[in-house]
Design a protein around this motif. Structure first.
Motif, PDB file in Angstrom:
ATOM      1  N   ARG A 229     131.723  53.634 114.798  1.00 14.08           N
ATOM      2  CA  ARG A 229     133.118  53.350 115.143  1.00 14.08           C
ATOM      3  C   ARG A 229     134.003  53.727 113.972  1.00 14.08           C
ATOM      4  O   ARG A 229     133.689  53.451 112.816  1.00 14.08           O
ATOM      5  CB  ARG A 229     133.294  51.863 115.476  1.00 14.08           C
ATOM      6  CG  ARG A 229     134.655  51.491 116.056  1.00 14.08           C
ATOM      7  CD  ARG A 229     134.610  50.058 116.581  1.00 14.08           C
ATOM      8  NE  ARG A 229     135.864  49.696 117.236  1.00 14.08           N
ATOM      9  CZ  ARG A 229     136.849  49.031 116.657  1.00 14.08           C
ATOM     10  NH1 ARG A 229     136.731  48.651 115.381  1.00 14.08           N
ATOM     11  NH2 ARG A 229     137.958  48.729 117.330  1.00 14.08           N
ATOM     12  N   GLY A 232     139.033  52.656 115.470  1.00 12.45           N
ATOM     13  CA  GLY A 232     139.116  52.146 116.834  1.00 12.45           C
ATOM     14  C   GLY A 232     138.462  53.007 117.887  1.00 12.45           C
ATOM     15  O   GLY A 232     138.550  52.695 119.079  1.00 12.45           O
ATOM     16  N   SER A 233     137.805  54.085 117.492  1.00  7.98           N
ATOM     17  CA  SER A 233     137.147  54.984 118.445  1.00  7.98           C
ATOM     18  C   SER A 233     135.658  55.062 118.143  1.00  7.98           C
ATOM     19  O   SER A 233     135.222  54.817 117.015  1.00  7.98           O
ATOM     20  CB  SER A 233     137.767  56.385 118.369  1.00  7.98           C
ATOM     21  OG  SER A 233     139.137  56.351 118.683  1.00  7.98           O
ATOM     22  N   TYR A 234     134.893  55.422 119.165  1.00  9.47           N
ATOM     23  CA  TYR A 234     133.456  55.578 119.004  1.00  9.47           C
ATOM     24  C   TYR A 234     133.076  57.060 119.012  1.00  9.47           C
ATOM     25  O   TYR A 234     133.647  57.850 119.776  1.00  9.47           O
ATOM     26  CB  TYR A 234     132.703  54.849 120.117  1.00  9.47           C
ATOM     27  CG  TYR A 234     132.774  53.351 119.967  1.00  9.47           C
ATOM     28  CD1 TYR A 234     131.937  52.682 119.088  1.00  9.47           C
ATOM     29  CD2 TYR A 234     133.707  52.608 120.687  1.00  9.47           C
ATOM     30  CE1 TYR A 234     132.010  51.302 118.925  1.00  9.47           C
ATOM     31  CE2 TYR A 234     133.790  51.229 120.542  1.00  9.47           C
ATOM     32  CZ  TYR A 234     132.941  50.588 119.654  1.00  9.47           C
ATOM     33  OH  TYR A 234     133.030  49.230 119.490  1.00  9.47           O
ATOM     34  N   TYR A 280     133.641  62.690 119.546  1.00 11.39           N
ATOM     35  CA  TYR A 280     134.321  61.530 120.124  1.00 11.39           C
ATOM     36  C   TYR A 280     133.820  61.260 121.548  1.00 11.39           C
ATOM     37  O   TYR A 280     133.682  62.188 122.357  1.00 11.39           O
ATOM     38  CB  TYR A 280     135.825  61.805 120.143  1.00 11.39           C
ATOM     39  CG  TYR A 280     136.665  60.819 120.909  1.00 11.39           C
ATOM     40  CD1 TYR A 280     137.068  59.619 120.319  1.00 11.39           C
ATOM     41  CD2 TYR A 280     137.075  61.086 122.208  1.00 11.39           C
ATOM     42  CE1 TYR A 280     137.864  58.717 121.008  1.00 11.39           C
ATOM     43  CE2 TYR A 280     137.868  60.198 122.910  1.00 11.39           C
ATOM     44  CZ  TYR A 280     138.247  59.015 122.313  1.00 11.39           C
ATOM     45  OH  TYR A 280     139.030  58.115 122.998  1.00 11.39           O
ATOM     46  N   ARG A 283     136.870  54.819 123.398  1.00 10.78           N
ATOM     47  CA  ARG A 283     137.272  53.655 122.611  1.00 10.78           C
ATOM     48  C   ARG A 283     136.624  52.364 123.108  1.00 10.78           C
ATOM     49  O   ARG A 283     136.839  51.288 122.536  1.00 10.78           O
ATOM     50  CB  ARG A 283     138.799  53.508 122.645  1.00 10.78           C
ATOM     51  CG  ARG A 283     139.538  54.747 122.143  1.00 10.78           C
ATOM     52  CD  ARG A 283     141.041  54.567 122.239  1.00 10.78           C
ATOM     53  NE  ARG A 283     141.524  53.540 121.328  1.00 10.78           N
ATOM     54  CZ  ARG A 283     141.869  53.752 120.069  1.00 10.78           C
ATOM     55  NH1 ARG A 283     141.761  54.985 119.547  1.00 10.78           N
ATOM     56  NH2 ARG A 283     142.315  52.779 119.312  1.00 10.78           N
ATOM     57  N   GLU A 284     135.836  52.442 124.157  1.00 14.37           N
ATOM     58  CA  GLU A 284     135.273  51.233 124.780  1.00 14.37           C
ATOM     59  C   GLU A 284     133.863  50.959 124.265  1.00 14.37           C
ATOM     60  O   GLU A 284     133.011  51.853 124.227  1.00 14.37           O
ATOM     61  CB  GLU A 284     135.252  51.402 126.296  1.00 14.37           C
ATOM     62  CG  GLU A 284     134.812  50.155 127.043  1.00 14.37           C
ATOM     63  CD  GLU A 284     134.862  50.343 128.548  1.00 14.37           C
ATOM     64  OE1 GLU A 284     134.367  49.452 129.265  1.00 14.37           O
ATOM     65  OE2 GLU A 284     135.380  51.388 128.998  1.00 14.37           O
ATOM     66  N   THR A 313     127.625  52.516 122.890  1.00 13.49           N
ATOM     67  CA  THR A 313     128.688  52.342 121.908  1.00 13.49           C
ATOM     68  C   THR A 313     128.789  50.877 121.497  1.00 13.49           C
ATOM     69  O   THR A 313     128.706  49.967 122.328  1.00 13.49           O
ATOM     70  CB  THR A 313     130.041  52.797 122.466  1.00 13.49           C
ATOM     71  OG1 THR A 313     130.308  52.100 123.693  1.00 13.49           O
ATOM     72  CG2 THR A 313     130.029  54.292 122.758  1.00 13.49           C
TER      73      THR A 313
END
Length: 317
Positions: A229, A232-234, A280, A283-284, A313
């Protein structure tokens, strides 16, 4: 892209090193040189086998080394040359111990005259046809292109990959280094001295004869996948070992959840040994993904898919 397809081998080990450092690689065989344009020459040679193992090849213009390529490559484009000039090239193999073998035989190529403000491309090569020559080669022929200033070279493509090149006076060639039991689609393009390129010819479709190890060994191995992460993104983090091939692999295709989603093309020299890549995925947290990867091989076809990995994630490693 080119990895090379000239994979005929020279036989046996190299000469003895007079300094007592073991055997030297033999001189490369089958060296050819053909002008690609007014300022470039395409040099090719056969793979050198035996003892010791070849770490790289060095291309010389006269006494000057002008190119170094890894031992898996067997061709090089020599650029920034002068028009209307005859050049002499040789190739040396360098062993893993750093010792250079003897030079190959000399080959000559003459660049054509440069043409100012030439923006007219050659016409499309016509009536291409061909046939498989056993399990690892194909014979191709085509009718010549026309150009107001003359054709300098013809380039052979498998799909979108340039895999071979011949002089502008040649309308037939043998492409080697293919895989047994594989479907191919070849096209031909003409290039003039000003580097104008023709449209692609009609495709020549053929299949090589079945043989040993038809598709084995073409998938990346030791494939690993994890997530991290950031802001805020995975992101999905991948690593793998490239398949062993007669040529350099510069492109991979990533399959996510059963579908191809992105291609990875190395802008510079591909990494040796384990390769890594991150991309990318959203975000979840708590989203599971299935991922695999495959390589675009030096013959222009896609190799086998790697083992599939499943990652989630936000999961703890």
């Amino acid at each position: 892209m080119c990895g090379s397809l000239l994979v005929l081998t020279s036989c046996g080990g190299g000469a003895r090193n007079d300094d007592g450092g073991g055997r030297l690689p033999p001189a490369p065989l089958g060296v050819t040189a053909a002008a690609g344009s007014a300022t470039s020459v395409h040099v090719m040679w056969n793979r050198t086998s035996g003892d010791p193992e070849v770490a790289r090849y060095e291309v010389y213009r006269g006494a000057t080394r002008v190119e170094r390529v890894p031992g898996a490559e067997h061709m090089a484009d020599i650029n920034r040359l002068a028009p209307s000039t005859t050049y002499v090239f040789t190739v040396r193999a360098v062993g893993t111990d750093g010792n250079s073998g003897p030079p190959s035989k000399q080959v000559r190529a003459t660049t054509p005259t440069a043409v100012a403000a030439d923006r007219t491309s050659p016409t499309r090569p016509g009536r291409p046809h061909g046939r498989a020559a056993g399990s690892r080669a194909a014979q191709l022929e085509w009718s010549p292109s026309s150009d107001d200033r003359g054709v300098s070279s013809y380039e052979i493509y498998q799909g979108t990959s340039k895999i071979h090149s011949v002089g502008g006076g040649q309308t037939a060639t043998v492409v080697t280094g293919l895989r047994p039991g594989t479907d191919y689609s070849f096209t031909v393009r003409a290039r003039d001295a000003a580097d104008n390129v023709s449209p692609a010819s009609d495709a020549v479709r053929l299949a090589t004869a079945p043989g040993a190890a038809d598709d084995r060994g073409t998938a990346p191995t030791a494939f690993r996948a994890s997530t991290h992460r950031e802001d805020g993104s995975y992101f999905l983090d991948l690593s793998w070992l490239p398949p062993r091939t007669d040529g350099v692999i510069t492109e991979y295709r990533i399959h996510l959840d059963g579908h191809p989603v992105t291609s990875l093309v190395w802008g510079g020299a591909p990494p040796r040994g384990r390769a890594t890549y991150s991309f990318y995925v959203g975000r979840e947290a708590g989203v599971a993904h299935r991922v695999r990867i495959r390589a675009k091989l030096p013959d222009g076809t896609w190799g086998g898919l790697s083992a599939e990995r499943t990652v989630t994630t936000g999961a703890q490693r």
